[in-house]
Write a protein that holds these residues in place. Structure first.
Motif, PDB file in Angstrom:
ATOM      1  N   ARG A 113       0.027 -25.281  -0.124  1.00  0.00           N
ATOM      2  CA  ARG A 113      -1.125 -25.034  -1.002  1.00  0.00           C
ATOM      3  C   ARG A 113      -1.077 -25.967  -2.212  1.00  0.00           C
ATOM      4  N   HIS A 114       0.120 -26.218  -2.727  1.00  0.00           N
ATOM      5  CA  HIS A 114       0.281 -27.163  -3.834  1.00  0.00           C
ATOM      6  C   HIS A 114      -0.130 -28.559  -3.392  1.00  0.00           C
ATOM      7  N   GLU A 115       0.272 -28.940  -2.184  1.00  0.00           N
ATOM      8  CA  GLU A 115      -0.129 -30.244  -1.647  1.00  0.00           C
ATOM      9  C   GLU A 115      -1.651 -30.341  -1.526  1.00  0.00           C
ATOM     10  N   GLN A 116      -2.246 -29.276  -1.039  1.00  0.00           N
ATOM     11  CA  GLN A 116      -3.704 -29.281  -0.860  1.00  0.00           C
ATOM     12  C   GLN A 116      -4.431 -29.386  -2.201  1.00  0.00           C
ATOM     13  N   ALA A 117      -3.827 -28.816  -3.244  1.00  0.00           N
ATOM     14  CA  ALA A 117      -4.468 -28.817  -4.560  1.00  0.00           C
ATOM     15  C   ALA A 117      -4.570 -30.221  -5.152  1.00  0.00           C
ATOM     16  N   VAL A 118      -3.623 -31.107  -4.797  1.00  0.00           N
ATOM     17  CA  VAL A 118      -3.657 -32.465  -5.352  1.00  0.00           C
ATOM     18  C   VAL A 118      -4.202 -33.474  -4.342  1.00  0.00           C
ATOM     19  N   ARG A 119      -4.575 -33.001  -3.183  1.00  0.00           N
ATOM     20  CA  ARG A 119      -5.067 -33.874  -2.120  1.00  0.00           C
ATOM     21  C   ARG A 119      -6.269 -34.685  -2.600  1.00  0.00           C
ATOM     22  N   GLY A 120      -6.148 -35.984  -2.485  1.00  0.00           N
ATOM     23  CA  GLY A 120      -7.247 -36.866  -2.870  1.00  0.00           C
ATOM     24  C   GLY A 120      -7.416 -37.047  -4.367  1.00  0.00           C
ATOM     25  N   LYS A 121      -6.550 -36.421  -5.169  1.00  0.00           N
ATOM     26  CA  LYS A 121      -6.695 -36.479  -6.629  1.00  0.00           C
ATOM     27  C   LYS A 121      -5.588 -37.291  -7.298  1.00  0.00           C
ATOM     28  N   ASP A 122      -4.379 -37.136  -6.826  1.00  0.00           N
ATOM     29  CA  ASP A 122      -3.240 -37.778  -7.472  1.00  0.00           C
ATOM     30  C   ASP A 122      -2.310 -38.295  -6.394  1.00  0.00           C
ATOM     31  N   GLY A 123      -2.528 -39.542  -5.968  1.00  0.00           N
ATOM     32  CA  GLY A 123      -1.785 -40.118  -4.865  1.00  0.00           C
ATOM     33  C   GLY A 123      -0.284 -40.074  -5.028  1.00  0.00           C
ATOM     34  N   PRO A 124       0.274 -40.569  -6.151  1.00  0.00           N
ATOM     35  CA  PRO A 124       1.729 -40.552  -6.315  1.00  0.00           C
ATOM     36  C   PRO A 124       2.332 -39.158  -6.239  1.00  0.00           C
ATOM     37  N   VAL A 125       1.681 -38.170  -6.860  1.00  0.00           N
ATOM     38  CA  VAL A 125       2.210 -36.805  -6.802  1.00  0.00           C
ATOM     39  C   VAL A 125       2.114 -36.269  -5.378  1.00  0.00           C
ATOM     40  N   ALA A 126       1.034 -36.571  -4.678  1.00  0.00           N
ATOM     41  CA  ALA A 126       0.876 -36.119  -3.296  1.00  0.00           C
ATOM     42  C   ALA A 126       1.977 -36.686  -2.408  1.00  0.00           C
ATOM     43  N   ILE A 127       2.324 -37.938  -2.639  1.00  0.00           N
ATOM     44  CA  ILE A 127       3.391 -38.583  -1.860  1.00  0.00           C
ATOM     45  C   ILE A 127       4.727 -37.903  -2.131  1.00  0.00           C
ATOM     46  N   ARG A 128       4.999 -37.614  -3.407  1.00  0.00           N
ATOM     47  CA  ARG A 128       6.250 -36.937  -3.749  1.00  0.00           C
ATOM     48  C   ARG A 128       6.306 -35.552  -3.120  1.00  0.00           C
ATOM     49  N   LEU A 129       5.211 -34.809  -3.207  1.00  0.00           N
ATOM     50  CA  LEU A 129       5.177 -33.465  -2.637  1.00  0.00           C
ATOM     51  C   LEU A 129       5.351 -33.491  -1.125  1.00  0.00           C
ATOM     52  N   ALA A 130       4.804 -34.515  -0.480  1.00  0.00           N
ATOM     53  CA  ALA A 130       4.953 -34.624   0.974  1.00  0.00           C
ATOM     54  C   ALA A 130       6.425 -34.737   1.345  1.00  0.00           C
ATOM     55  N   GLY A 131       7.171 -35.534   0.585  1.00  0.00           N
ATOM     56  CA  GLY A 131       8.599 -35.649   0.841  1.00  0.00           C
ATOM     57  C   GLY A 131       9.336 -34.359   0.533  1.00  0.00           C
ATOM     58  N   GLU A 132       8.939 -33.692  -0.538  1.00  0.00           N
ATOM     59  CA  GLU A 132       9.616 -32.459  -0.941  1.00  0.00           C
ATOM     60  C   GLU A 132       9.418 -31.342   0.083  1.00  0.00           C
ATOM     61  N   PHE A 133       8.330 -31.402   0.851  1.00  0.00           N
ATOM     62  CA  PHE A 133       8.132 -30.418   1.928  1.00  0.00           C
ATOM     63  C   PHE A 133       9.287 -30.488   2.923  1.00  0.00           C
ATOM     64  N   HIS A 134       9.658 -31.700   3.295  1.00  0.00           N
ATOM     65  CA  HIS A 134      10.731 -31.889   4.275  1.00  0.00           C
ATOM     66  C   HIS A 134      12.082 -31.494   3.688  1.00  0.00           C
ATOM     67  N   ILE A 135      12.271 -31.751   2.400  1.00  0.00           N
ATOM     68  CA  ILE A 135      13.511 -31.347   1.744  1.00  0.00           C
ATOM     69  C   ILE A 135      13.600 -29.826   1.702  1.00  0.00           C
TER      70      ILE A 135
END
Length: 229
Positions: A113-135
């Motif tokens: 849900r956090h990822e979805q909230a920044v989707r299309g709005k903040d690319g760098p944060v979205a990229i970081r969150l994508a990695g943190e999902f796997h962690i």
């Protein structure tokens, strides 16, 4: 090292890591100890300790008599990292299909849900969150050794993507993360691993780990079309 120095080192390490993963600090960028220390209000000793940790994680490289730089993995190194990541994350899936903790699905869904909230709005944060999902997936196995290794390769993959990616959009990753959660929930390890491997394959594809220079044949073929009758 005193507790205060340890805390400051942790803070500087975490901030630099975040700046690298969010692509504010680019691969190859020099990191002068005095500049970093001044910006964070800490001593060069604290900065050096943070640099040592970042170098162990593969995020920076130190060069004799030249100082520290954001790491620039070669394409061979990048391919090796992605191979290791696929192996490790397959084991993560196997373990989670057997022993997902009680709060695991809630934590994963909250993260998505956090990822979805920044989707299309903040690319760098979205990229970081994508990695943190796997962690987070790795942490939920309850195996701290596996979690540490996964965190390291995920961070290295983020750096690799910032260096080589043709497209760094993480939009598709959010939907794929939801699919991974549901596959684990089903308890079908083989199906869940297949989805994860497809997902990681797409991530690797975005890194375009092939020779970036077109051959002379491919370059001239474009111009040769002008000679065609």
């Amino acid at each position: 090292m005193s507790e205060n120095k340890t805390t400051l080192t942790d803070a500087v390490h975490d901030l630099l890591k975040k700046a690298i993963i969010e692509q504010a600090l680019k691969p190859g960028m020099r990191l002068p100890e005095d500049t970093v220390g001044e910006q964070f209000g800490v001593s060069r000793t604290i900065v050096r300790h943070a640099f040592v940790r970042l170098e162990h994680e593969g995020l920076i490289a130190t060069r004799r008599n030249r100082g520290a730089f954001v790491a620039e993995p070669t394409r061979d190194e990048a391919q090796n990292v992605f191979e290791v990541r696929r192996c490790l994350e397959s084991d993560v899936i196997r373990l989670l299909c057997k022993r997902m903790p009680e709060s695991g699905y809630d934590r994963l869904e909250s993260h998505v849900r956090h990822e979805q909230a920044v989707r299309g709005k903040d690319g760098p944060v979205a990229i970081r969150l994508a990695g943190e999902f796997h962690i987070l997936l790795a942490e939920l196995t309850g195996n701290p050794v596996l979690a540490r290794y996964v965190a390291e390769v995920v961070l290295r993959c983020s750096l690799i993507l910032s260096l080589y990616a043709r497209s760094h959009s993480s939009d598709c990753a959010v939907d794929e993360h939801s699919q991974i959660i549901e596959a684990i929930r089903s308890g079908d390890a083989a199906a869940a691993i297949a989805i994860m491997e497809h997902h990681l394959g797409a991530v690797a594809d975005r890194a375009a780990l092939v020779n970036p220079q077109d051959s002379i044949q491919s370059i001239l073929s474009h111009y040769g079309k002008e000679l065609a009758p």
